[in-house]
Design a protein around this motif. Structure first.
Motif, mmCIF file in Angstrom:
data_model
loop_
_atom_site.group_PDB
_atom_site.id
_atom_site.type_symbol
_atom_site.label_atom_id
_atom_site.label_comp_id
_atom_site.label_asym_id
_atom_site.label_seq_id
_atom_site.Cartn_x
_atom_site.Cartn_y
_atom_site.Cartn_z
ATOM 1 N N ASP A 199 23.801 133.137 29.350
ATOM 2 C CA ASP A 199 23.607 134.387 28.616
ATOM 3 C C ASP A 199 23.491 134.137 27.117
ATOM 4 O O ASP A 199 22.653 134.748 26.444
ATOM 5 N N ALA A 200 24.295 133.240 26.579
ATOM 6 C CA ALA A 200 24.204 132.903 25.156
ATOM 7 C C ALA A 200 22.903 132.161 24.869
ATOM 8 O O ALA A 200 22.258 132.397 23.840
ATOM 9 N N ALA A 201 22.508 131.268 25.760
ATOM 10 C CA ALA A 201 21.252 130.537 25.563
ATOM 11 C C ALA A 201 20.058 131.492 25.607
ATOM 12 O O ALA A 201 19.136 131.381 24.792
ATOM 13 N N LEU A 202 20.074 132.439 26.534
ATOM 14 C CA LEU A 202 19.002 133.439 26.580
ATOM 15 C C LEU A 202 19.024 134.315 25.325
ATOM 16 O O LEU A 202 17.965 134.695 24.802
ATOM 17 N N ALA A 203 20.211 134.625 24.845
ATOM 18 C CA ALA A 203 20.325 135.417 23.616
ATOM 19 C C ALA A 203 19.694 134.670 22.443
ATOM 20 O O ALA A 203 18.984 135.266 21.629
ATOM 21 N N GLY A 241 16.027 138.750 27.767
ATOM 22 C CA GLY A 241 16.845 137.769 28.489
ATOM 23 C C GLY A 241 17.207 138.254 29.883
ATOM 24 O O GLY A 241 17.229 137.468 30.838
ATOM 25 N N SER A 242 17.460 139.549 30.017
ATOM 26 C CA SER A 242 17.778 140.118 31.331
ATOM 27 C C SER A 242 16.592 140.003 32.279
ATOM 28 O O SER A 242 16.747 139.687 33.465
ATOM 29 N N VAL A 243 15.410 140.259 31.753
ATOM 30 C CA VAL A 243 14.203 140.170 32.584
ATOM 31 C C VAL A 243 13.972 138.726 33.012
ATOM 32 O O VAL A 243 13.696 138.450 34.196
ATOM 33 N N ILE A 244 14.108 137.792 32.083
ATOM 34 C CA ILE A 244 13.927 136.371 32.403
ATOM 35 C C ILE A 244 14.956 135.931 33.427
ATOM 36 O O ILE A 244 14.631 135.248 34.407
ATOM 37 N N PHE A 245 16.201 136.334 33.234
ATOM 38 C CA PHE A 245 17.263 135.954 34.168
ATOM 39 C C PHE A 245 16.978 136.507 35.564
ATOM 40 O O PHE A 245 17.106 135.799 36.564
ATOM 41 N N ALA A 246 16.596 137.774 35.649
ATOM 42 C CA ALA A 246 16.335 138.397 36.957
ATOM 43 C C ALA A 246 15.164 137.715 37.661
ATOM 44 O O ALA A 246 15.217 137.484 38.882
ATOM 45 N N CYS A 247 14.125 137.388 36.919
ATOM 46 C CA CYS A 247 12.979 136.693 37.537
ATOM 47 C C CYS A 247 13.402 135.327 38.071
ATOM 48 O O CYS A 247 13.043 134.956 39.189
ATOM 49 N N ALA A 248 14.157 134.596 37.273
ATOM 50 C CA ALA A 248 14.621 133.279 37.715
ATOM 51 C C ALA A 248 15.563 133.405 38.908
ATOM 52 O O ALA A 248 15.490 132.618 39.861
ATOM 53 N N ARG A 249 16.432 134.384 38.879
ATOM 54 C CA ARG A 249 17.403 134.583 39.961
ATOM 55 C C ARG A 249 16.707 134.916 41.267
ATOM 56 O O ARG A 249 17.201 134.581 42.348
ATOM 57 N N THR A 250 15.554 135.577 41.184
ATOM 58 C CA THR A 250 14.803 135.938 42.387
ATOM 59 C C THR A 250 14.436 134.701 43.199
ATOM 60 O O THR A 250 14.454 134.733 44.430
#
Length: 173
Positions: A115-119, A132-141
């Protein structure tokens, strides 16, 4: 939690799309997919005055983007992203991130997480606050899909919970 939601959905017979929606629904939280938004808000000020941010964090608890339930020693996802971001950062940002990461890890065991790295990615590239939330969700998929495929090989309904009634028993009239 989101991975468990995907596995439960597949175990119950959901199609892959519904299982991924279950994962996304479970992740839709300021403590999961939305955590990088909180980290953006904190890191913005922390980069301006890292020593003051460090003092507050040490007095009040882990700041957004530090500490993780699974990655207690290091978050390899964060380190990979930082390895790409920090070389292009200004010396002041590199020093601030290094100070925060070292001090919070050494003094409290709060590891810098994804989360800090995405920030930092969001701030450094002038992206929208929730990118960052969008990137995280796409990767998590991708991970959820792998878990769904694994779950297909397991017996169905293996996550069926059993309730144990603990209330008082009343006699029937």
């Amino acid at each position: 939690m989101s991975t468990t939601a995907v596995r439960v959905a597949v175990s119950a017979g959901s199609d892959p799309y519904s299982a991924l929606l279950a994962g996304l629904a479970a992740a839709d939280s300021p403590l999961h997919v939305g955590a990088s938004v909180r980290a953006v808000d904190w890191l913005r000020g922390a980069l301006d005055d890292p020593r003051a941010a460090l003092d507050v964090a040490l007095a009040t608890g882990p700041p957004p983007g530090f500490g993780h339930v699974v990655y207690t020693e290091a978050d390899p996802r964060a380190q990979l992203l930082l390895d790409r971001l920090l070389p292009e950062s200004s010396p002041e940002i590199r020093e601030a991130v290094t100070l925060l990461e070292q001090e919070l890890t050494e003094r409290r065991g709060w590891v810098l997480n994804i989360d800090a790295a995405l920030a930092l990615l969001v701030l450094q590239h002038g992206l929208p606050r929730d990118a960052g939330s969008v990137i995280f969700a796409c990767a998590r998929t991708v991970g959820w899909t792998a878990h769904a495929i694994e779950e297909l090989a397991e017996p169905g309904m293996r996550f069926r919970l059993r309730g144990v009634y603990t209330g008082s028993r009343q006699a029937k009239p």
